[in-house]
Design a protein around this motif. Structure first.
Motif, mmCIF file in Angstrom:
data_model
loop_
_atom_site.group_PDB
_atom_site.id
_atom_site.type_symbol
_atom_site.label_atom_id
_atom_site.label_comp_id
_atom_site.label_asym_id
_atom_site.label_seq_id
_atom_site.Cartn_x
_atom_site.Cartn_y
_atom_site.Cartn_z
ATOM 1 N N GLY A 116 0.811 -1.212 0.000
ATOM 2 C CA GLY A 116 0.000 0.000 0.000
ATOM 3 C C GLY A 116 0.848 1.267 0.000
ATOM 4 O O GLY A 116 0.400 2.318 0.438
ATOM 5 N N VAL A 117 2.071 1.165 -0.515
ATOM 6 C CA VAL A 117 2.989 2.300 -0.591
ATOM 7 C C VAL A 117 3.132 2.698 -2.058
ATOM 8 O O VAL A 117 3.598 1.894 -2.869
ATOM 9 C CB VAL A 117 4.371 1.943 0.001
ATOM 10 N N PRO A 118 2.734 3.915 -2.414
ATOM 11 C CA PRO A 118 2.858 4.329 -3.811
ATOM 12 C C PRO A 118 4.311 4.323 -4.288
ATOM 13 O O PRO A 118 5.205 4.801 -3.592
ATOM 14 C CB PRO A 118 2.295 5.755 -3.812
ATOM 15 N N LEU A 119 4.499 3.760 -5.464
ATOM 16 C CA LEU A 119 5.804 3.754 -6.107
ATOM 17 C C LEU A 119 5.822 4.942 -7.059
ATOM 18 O O LEU A 119 5.141 4.938 -8.084
ATOM 19 C CB LEU A 119 6.025 2.445 -6.870
ATOM 20 N N ARG A 120 6.576 5.976 -6.710
ATOM 21 C CA ARG A 120 6.594 7.200 -7.515
ATOM 22 C C ARG A 120 7.358 7.006 -8.819
ATOM 23 O O ARG A 120 6.993 7.534 -9.859
ATOM 24 C CB ARG A 120 7.207 8.355 -6.705
ATOM 25 N N ALA A 121 8.445 6.230 -8.773
ATOM 26 C CA ALA A 121 9.227 6.009 -9.988
ATOM 27 C C ALA A 121 10.149 4.817 -9.809
ATOM 28 O O ALA A 121 10.560 4.503 -8.695
ATOM 29 C CB ALA A 121 10.055 7.250 -10.327
ATOM 30 N N VAL A 122 10.454 4.182 -10.940
ATOM 31 C CA VAL A 122 11.528 3.195 -11.019
ATOM 32 C C VAL A 122 12.572 3.813 -11.938
ATOM 33 O O VAL A 122 12.254 4.286 -13.034
ATOM 34 C CB VAL A 122 11.048 1.849 -11.596
ATOM 35 N N ALA A 123 13.810 3.830 -11.474
ATOM 36 C CA ALA A 123 14.916 4.363 -12.280
ATOM 37 C C ALA A 123 15.938 3.257 -12.505
ATOM 38 O O ALA A 123 16.045 2.317 -11.706
ATOM 39 C CB ALA A 123 15.570 5.546 -11.575
ATOM 40 N N LEU A 124 16.659 3.380 -13.583
ATOM 41 C CA LEU A 124 17.721 2.444 -13.918
ATOM 42 C C LEU A 124 19.046 3.196 -13.922
ATOM 43 O O LEU A 124 19.217 4.172 -14.654
ATOM 44 C CB LEU A 124 17.469 1.838 -15.303
ATOM 45 N N SER A 125 19.966 2.766 -13.072
ATOM 46 C CA SER A 125 21.333 3.267 -13.081
ATOM 47 C C SER A 125 22.143 2.290 -13.927
ATOM 48 O O SER A 125 22.261 1.115 -13.580
ATOM 49 C CB SER A 125 21.880 3.345 -11.651
ATOM 50 N N HIS A 126 22.668 2.776 -15.057
ATOM 51 C CA HIS A 126 23.393 1.929 -15.998
ATOM 52 C C HIS A 126 24.809 2.484 -16.183
ATOM 53 O O HIS A 126 25.180 3.457 -15.528
ATOM 54 C CB HIS A 126 22.631 1.836 -17.329
ATOM 55 N N ARG A 127 25.573 1.884 -17.051
ATOM 56 C CA ARG A 127 26.980 2.280 -17.170
ATOM 57 C C ARG A 127 27.197 3.686 -17.715
ATOM 58 O O ARG A 127 28.278 4.242 -17.567
ATOM 59 C CB ARG A 127 27.766 1.261 -17.986
ATOM 60 N N ARG A 128 26.177 4.287 -18.318
ATOM 61 C CA ARG A 128 26.325 5.639 -18.872
ATOM 62 C C ARG A 128 25.602 6.709 -18.063
ATOM 63 O O ARG A 128 25.766 7.888 -18.332
ATOM 64 C CB ARG A 128 25.817 5.670 -20.304
ATOM 65 N N GLY A 129 24.765 6.305 -17.128
ATOM 66 C CA GLY A 129 24.014 7.295 -16.359
ATOM 67 C C GLY A 129 22.757 6.719 -15.748
ATOM 68 O O GLY A 129 22.741 5.579 -15.298
ATOM 69 N N VAL A 130 21.703 7.519 -15.766
ATOM 70 C CA VAL A 130 20.435 7.150 -15.123
ATOM 71 C C VAL A 130 19.293 7.504 -16.062
ATOM 72 O O VAL A 130 19.344 8.517 -16.768
ATOM 73 C CB VAL A 130 20.258 7.923 -13.797
ATOM 74 N N ARG A 131 18.263 6.674 -16.051
ATOM 75 C CA ARG A 131 17.032 7.006 -16.753
ATOM 76 C C ARG A 131 15.856 6.416 -16.001
ATOM 77 O O ARG A 131 15.994 5.431 -15.270
ATOM 78 C CB ARG A 131 17.055 6.520 -18.187
ATOM 79 N N LEU A 132 14.701 7.035 -16.169
ATOM 80 C CA LEU A 132 13.487 6.493 -15.586
ATOM 81 C C LEU A 132 12.961 5.378 -16.483
ATOM 82 O O LEU A 132 13.175 5.383 -17.683
ATOM 83 C CB LEU A 132 12.422 7.577 -15.399
ATOM 84 N N VAL A 133 12.254 4.449 -15.858
ATOM 85 C CA VAL A 133 11.706 3.294 -16.541
ATOM 86 C C VAL A 133 10.190 3.354 -16.448
ATOM 87 O O VAL A 133 9.654 3.525 -15.344
ATOM 88 C CB VAL A 133 12.223 1.981 -15.892
#
Length: 142
Positions: A116-133
């Motif tokens: 019951g906890v809202p998930l605001r975002a999933v992000a991916l930290s990869h070898r070049r940086g970060v992006r939202l998924v």
């Protein structure tokens, strides 16, 4: 990208995807290890000072662990005085999700929903940086 001044971070609500991506880039940055990070948000969308890396994880989570994950999310979110989460999947690879990444994103999303906890975002930290998924990327919609 320049690090975020802690005093600004303490006051700036993370109200857009762009702000979230900037914050994750500043805090986690490019992938170094394989782990999952939890960032806690208060009701006003201001980030809690608690940032929790979780390492030594299996390549893919199992459905048997979902109840434990959900309980953990409930307890840590409550302890942080938070109302929602940002989850970062860190692994040293390219920008595209692989099957393990999708499994982890579904797992953390399902655990948050169960807790019951809202998930605001999933992000991916990869070898070049970060992006939202997006949900569609890990739920199968592309």
């Amino acid at each position: 990208m320049d690090p975020i001044d802690r005093h600004i971070a303490d006051l700036e609500p993370l109200t857009t995807d762009e702000l979230i991506e900037q914050r994750v880039s500043s805090l986690v940055g490019r992938a170094v290890n394989r782990q999952v990070w939890l960032l806690f948000l208060h009701a006003d969308a201001v980030q809690s000072p608690l940032v929790m890396p979780i390492s030594d994880l299996p390549a893919t989570p199992t459905a048997d662990d979902l109840d434990n994950w959900s309980y953990f999310i409930t307890e840590t979110t409550e302890a942080a005085g938070a109302t929602s989460l940002i989850v970062v999947i860190e692994r040293f690879a390219g920008t595209r999700l692989n099957d393990n990444d999708r499994a982890w994103a579904r797992f953390v999303s399902d655990g948050c929903r169960q807790a019951g906890v809202p998930l605001r975002a999933v992000a991916l930290s990869h070898r070049r940086g970060v992006r939202l998924v997006s949900d569609g990327e890990y739920r199968g919609g592309g």
